[in-house]
Write an enzyme that holds these catalytic residues in place. Structure first.
Site, short mmCIF file in Angstrom:
data_model
loop_
_atom_site.label_atom_id
_atom_site.label_comp_id
_atom_site.label_asym_id
_atom_site.label_seq_id
_atom_site.Cartn_x
_atom_site.Cartn_y
_atom_site.Cartn_z
N LYS A 1 -92.54 -46.58 91.35
CA LYS A 1 -93.36 -47.69 91.85
C LYS A 1 -93.36 -47.69 93.37
O LYS A 1 -92.38 -48.08 94.00
CB LYS A 1 -92.85 -49.05 91.34
CG LYS A 1 -93.96 -50.09 91.51
CD LYS A 1 -93.52 -51.49 91.82
CE LYS A 1 -93.02 -51.78 93.18
NZ LYS A 1 -94.05 -51.83 94.24
N GLU B 1 -80.28 -48.27 98.37
CA GLU B 1 -80.30 -47.83 99.79
C GLU B 1 -80.97 -48.98 100.53
O GLU B 1 -82.18 -49.16 100.46
CB GLU B 1 -81.06 -46.51 99.87
CG GLU B 1 -81.79 -46.23 101.14
CD GLU B 1 -80.89 -45.74 102.22
OE1 GLU B 1 -80.57 -46.54 103.12
OE2 GLU B 1 -80.53 -44.56 102.17
N CYS C 1 -84.59 -47.73 108.18
CA CYS C 1 -83.34 -48.35 107.74
C CYS C 1 -82.22 -47.95 108.69
O CYS C 1 -81.30 -48.72 108.93
CB CYS C 1 -83.02 -47.95 106.31
SG CYS C 1 -83.03 -46.19 106.02
N GLU D 1 -81.62 -57.50 110.26
CA GLU D 1 -82.51 -56.35 110.41
C GLU D 1 -83.89 -56.83 110.85
O GLU D 1 -84.52 -57.64 110.17
CB GLU D 1 -82.60 -55.62 109.07
CG GLU D 1 -83.41 -54.35 109.13
CD GLU D 1 -83.31 -53.54 107.84
OE1 GLU D 1 -83.61 -54.09 106.76
OE2 GLU D 1 -82.93 -52.36 107.92
P1 NAI Z 1 -88.74 -55.08 99.78
O1 NAI Z 1 -87.33 -54.67 99.61
O2 NAI Z 1 -89.14 -56.40 99.22
O3 NAI Z 1 -89.71 -53.98 99.13
C1 NAI Z 1 -89.31 -52.65 98.81
C2 NAI Z 1 -89.82 -52.29 97.43
O4 NAI Z 1 -89.25 -53.18 96.46
C3 NAI Z 1 -91.32 -52.41 97.24
O5 NAI Z 1 -91.77 -51.39 96.37
C4 NAI Z 1 -91.47 -53.75 96.57
O6 NAI Z 1 -92.65 -53.85 95.81
C5 NAI Z 1 -90.26 -53.79 95.68
N1 NAI Z 1 -89.82 -55.13 95.30
C6 NAI Z 1 -89.91 -56.28 96.00
N2 NAI Z 1 -89.38 -57.30 95.31
C7 NAI Z 1 -88.93 -56.79 94.14
C8 NAI Z 1 -88.26 -57.34 93.01
N3 NAI Z 1 -87.98 -58.64 92.93
N4 NAI Z 1 -87.93 -56.51 92.01
C9 NAI Z 1 -88.21 -55.20 92.07
N5 NAI Z 1 -88.84 -54.63 93.11
C10 NAI Z 1 -89.19 -55.40 94.14
O7 NAI Z 1 -89.10 -55.01 101.31
P2 NAI Z 1 -90.32 -55.74 102.06
O8 NAI Z 1 -90.45 -57.14 101.57
O9 NAI Z 1 -91.50 -54.86 101.95
O10 NAI Z 1 -89.82 -55.73 103.56
C11 NAI Z 1 -88.99 -56.76 104.03
C12 NAI Z 1 -87.88 -56.22 104.88
O11 NAI Z 1 -87.05 -55.35 104.13
C13 NAI Z 1 -88.28 -55.40 106.08
O12 NAI Z 1 -88.60 -56.21 107.16
C14 NAI Z 1 -87.03 -54.61 106.33
O13 NAI Z 1 -86.11 -55.38 107.06
C15 NAI Z 1 -86.47 -54.39 104.95
N6 NAI Z 1 -86.82 -53.05 104.45
C16 NAI Z 1 -85.88 -52.08 104.51
C17 NAI Z 1 -86.18 -50.80 104.13
C18 NAI Z 1 -85.19 -49.71 104.21
O14 NAI Z 1 -85.56 -48.55 104.29
N7 NAI Z 1 -83.91 -50.00 104.16
C19 NAI Z 1 -87.53 -50.43 103.66
C20 NAI Z 1 -88.43 -51.55 103.59
C21 NAI Z 1 -88.07 -52.80 103.98
#
Ligand code: NAI
Ligand code: MG
Length: 494
Positions: A187, A262, A296, A397
């Site tokens: 996904k 991660e 990240c 972050e």
């Molecule tokens: P997110 O963690 O919500 O999204 C990442 C993935 O998880 C996406 O595919 C999303 O559709 C999915 N997702 C979201 N909620 C979910 C749930 N309840 N159950 C299962 N899957 C779910 O990140 P978001 O909201 O896009 O970004 C917010 C913050 O997260 C960013 O500002 C950043 O600080 C952090 N982030 C960190 C990343 C990393 O590489 N460590 C990558 C992306 C975001």
């Protein structure tokens, strides 16, 4: 801008792509699609199917059905398919770079230098492993037995990936999963579904058996949550925000599926006064501004030895001022837009909170409002000083092009400041003193420590966090092992 888009990319964008389930392109059961925006302009460039729980059910069923065939396929055949996929990605590098620029906003030159070659290499590296998954024979002392282990795939893997490296993250999850003999439901992030949809076409073109790779585009709260909770998924691997990671862990507990997380970071980057300052400056620039700071492993907290602090900050600010913002499609662009309006608000919100808490902005500190940038999600590269650990910008972050620079008086203080965070993903150390380099690397509470470099990745080297940055590694042999389960077989020889 339109004339710069390659023909293959406009063709791809011109078609409405479906989910990939059981080897077929399908619309979501709801029939709904969502818009995919170019973050440099805010304009719609494509749409993607809005997959939900019913589509996840279909995809998991397809993956389950394909699993026995895939796991029994000759390892050399699995290797061949993976290698072929890696090769096709490399062949289509220019197209993927434009897709990434339009979908995520990143400069296509960066995608060509980093995302795409690394993704291609991941498939080739794990192709090599497919034929080298071996068990062991175990000399037991308790009787006359032939005891051996078999290393088997875990089954159906659910992979939930973020938007910061849309294609590369597909590789991180698919490479080791597939090499180990698992089938996958992937996904992608709702902000950036295009690379995964293009990859899905390649999977079909190359001839992976139907159901081995399934791609369900959709939102986190619906498609992602359904995948994490699904009782027929054996492992969920996730990259994204720490709070989402916690939700996934919660959802996964129903069937006790394996979980790899991660998550976020707030990585320190320590510049000792005895460092090669020019090299440290280069490295710091990349650590804070690469991928618009949406990494990240971003080295968001820069700590500089007191003696060289002023000079270092001046030079960093000068460089930040020279950064050219623009569309990722434009070869002259140094830095693209943030991925979404939501991310723009989040990052500018952090900048405002830093100012309100008393930090000083030396450069940037605002959304870019030049006429050609104003409709995109551009933030000016920002450098803060006068920061301390009571401030949110030093604890949380930000995930944007925002550097915080503080100083330290001693090695002990540097290490203490570096480790004063709930995260533990990575860290940087810049010094010409070899003893200090190893001493500090050992003392840092982080899954990766870079010495006199920052942000370097290689498919053979595992990466992954400590503390609230999650658990489970990505890349390398260790990751392959995490997609396998060990079975011990006892044969009585007496
Ligand atoms: P997110 O963690 O919500 O999204 C990442 C993935 O998880 C996406 O595919 C999303 O559709 C999915 N997702 C979201 N909620 C979910 C749930 N309840 N159950 C299962 N899957 C779910 O990140 P978001 O909201 O896009 O970004 C917010 C913050 O997260 C960013 O500002 C950043 O600080 C952090 N982030 C960190 C990343 C990393 O590489 N460590 C990558 C992306 C975001
Ligand atoms: Mg979220």
């Amino acid at each position: 801008m339109a004339q710069m888009v390659l023909e293959g990319v406009s063709e791809f964008l011109g078609e409405a792509h479906g989910l990939l389930i059981d080897g077929e392109e399908r619309e979501a059961r709801s029939g709904e699609r969502f818009d995919v925006l170019d973050p440099a302009t805010g304009e719609v460039v494509a749409t993607a199917p809005s997959g939900g729980p019913a589509d996840v059910d279909d995809a998991v069923a397809a993956a389950r059905e394909a699993f026995p065939t895939w796991r029994e396929l000759a390892p050399a055949k699995r290797a061949e398919l993976l290698w072929h996929l890696g090769t096709r990605i490399a062949q289509l590098a220019d197209e993927f770079a434009q897709i990434e620029a339009l979908d995520n906003g990143k400069p296509s030159g960066e995608a060509l230098a980093v995302d795409i070659p690394l993704c291609s290499e991941i498939f080739r590296y794990y192709a090599g492993w497919a034929t080298k998954i071996e068990g062991s024979t175990i000399p037991v002392s308790s009787g006359s037995f032939h005891v051996y282990t078999r290393r088997e795939p875990v089954g159906v893997v659910g992979a939930i990936i973020p938007w910061n490296f849309p294609l590369l993250m597909c590789g991180y999850k698919l490479g080791p999963s597939l090499a180990a003999g698992n089938t996958v439901v992937l996904k992608p992030a709702e902000q950036t579904p295009l690379a995964a949809l293009r990859l899905a076409e390649l999977v079909t073109e190359i001839g992976f058996p139907p159901g081995v790779v399934n791609v369900v585009t959709g939102f986190g709260e619906t498609a992602g949550a359904a995948l994490a909770a699904h009782s027929d998924v054996d492992k969920v691997t996730f990259t994204g925000e720490t709070t989402t990671g916690r939700k996934i862990l919660e959802a996964a507990k129903g069937n006790l599926k394996r979980v790899a997380l991660e998550l976020g970071g707030k990585s320190p980057n320590l510049i000792f006064a005895d460092a090669d300052i020019e090299a440290a400056l280069q490295g710091t620039y990349g650590a804070v501004f690469f991928n618009q700071g949406q990494c990240c492993i971003a080295g968001a907290r820069t700590y500089v030895g007191e003696e060289v602090r002023d000079e270092f900050v001046d030079r960093l600010v000068r460089r930040a001022r020279e950064i050219r913002l623009g569309s990722g499609l434009d070869p002259a662009t140094d830095m693209g837009p943030l991925v979404s309006h939501e991310q723009l608000q989040r990052v500018t919100g952090y900048i405002e909170s830093g100012i309100a808490e008393g930090a000083t902005v030396l450069v940037g500190g605002e959304r870019a409002d030049d006429p050609d940038l104003a409709s995109g999600y551009f933030v000016r590269p920002t450098v803060f000083t006068d920061v301390d650990h009571s401030m949110r910008i030093m604890r949380e972050e930000i995930f944007g092009p925002v550097a915080m620079v503080a100083s330290f008086a001693s090695e002990d203080e540097a290490v203490a400041l570096a480790n004063d965070t709930p995260y533990g993903l990575s860290a940087g150390v810049w010094t010409c003193d070899i003893k200090r380099a190893h001493r500090v690397a050992a003392a840092l509470d982080a899954g990766t420590v870079w010495v006199n470099t920052y942000g370097w990745f290689d498919v053979a080297a595992p990466c992954g966090g400590f503390k609230m940055s999650g658990y489970g590694k990505e890349l390398g042999e260790e990751t392959l092992a995490s997609y396998l389960r060990t079975k011990t077989v006892w044969v009585d020889l007496s």
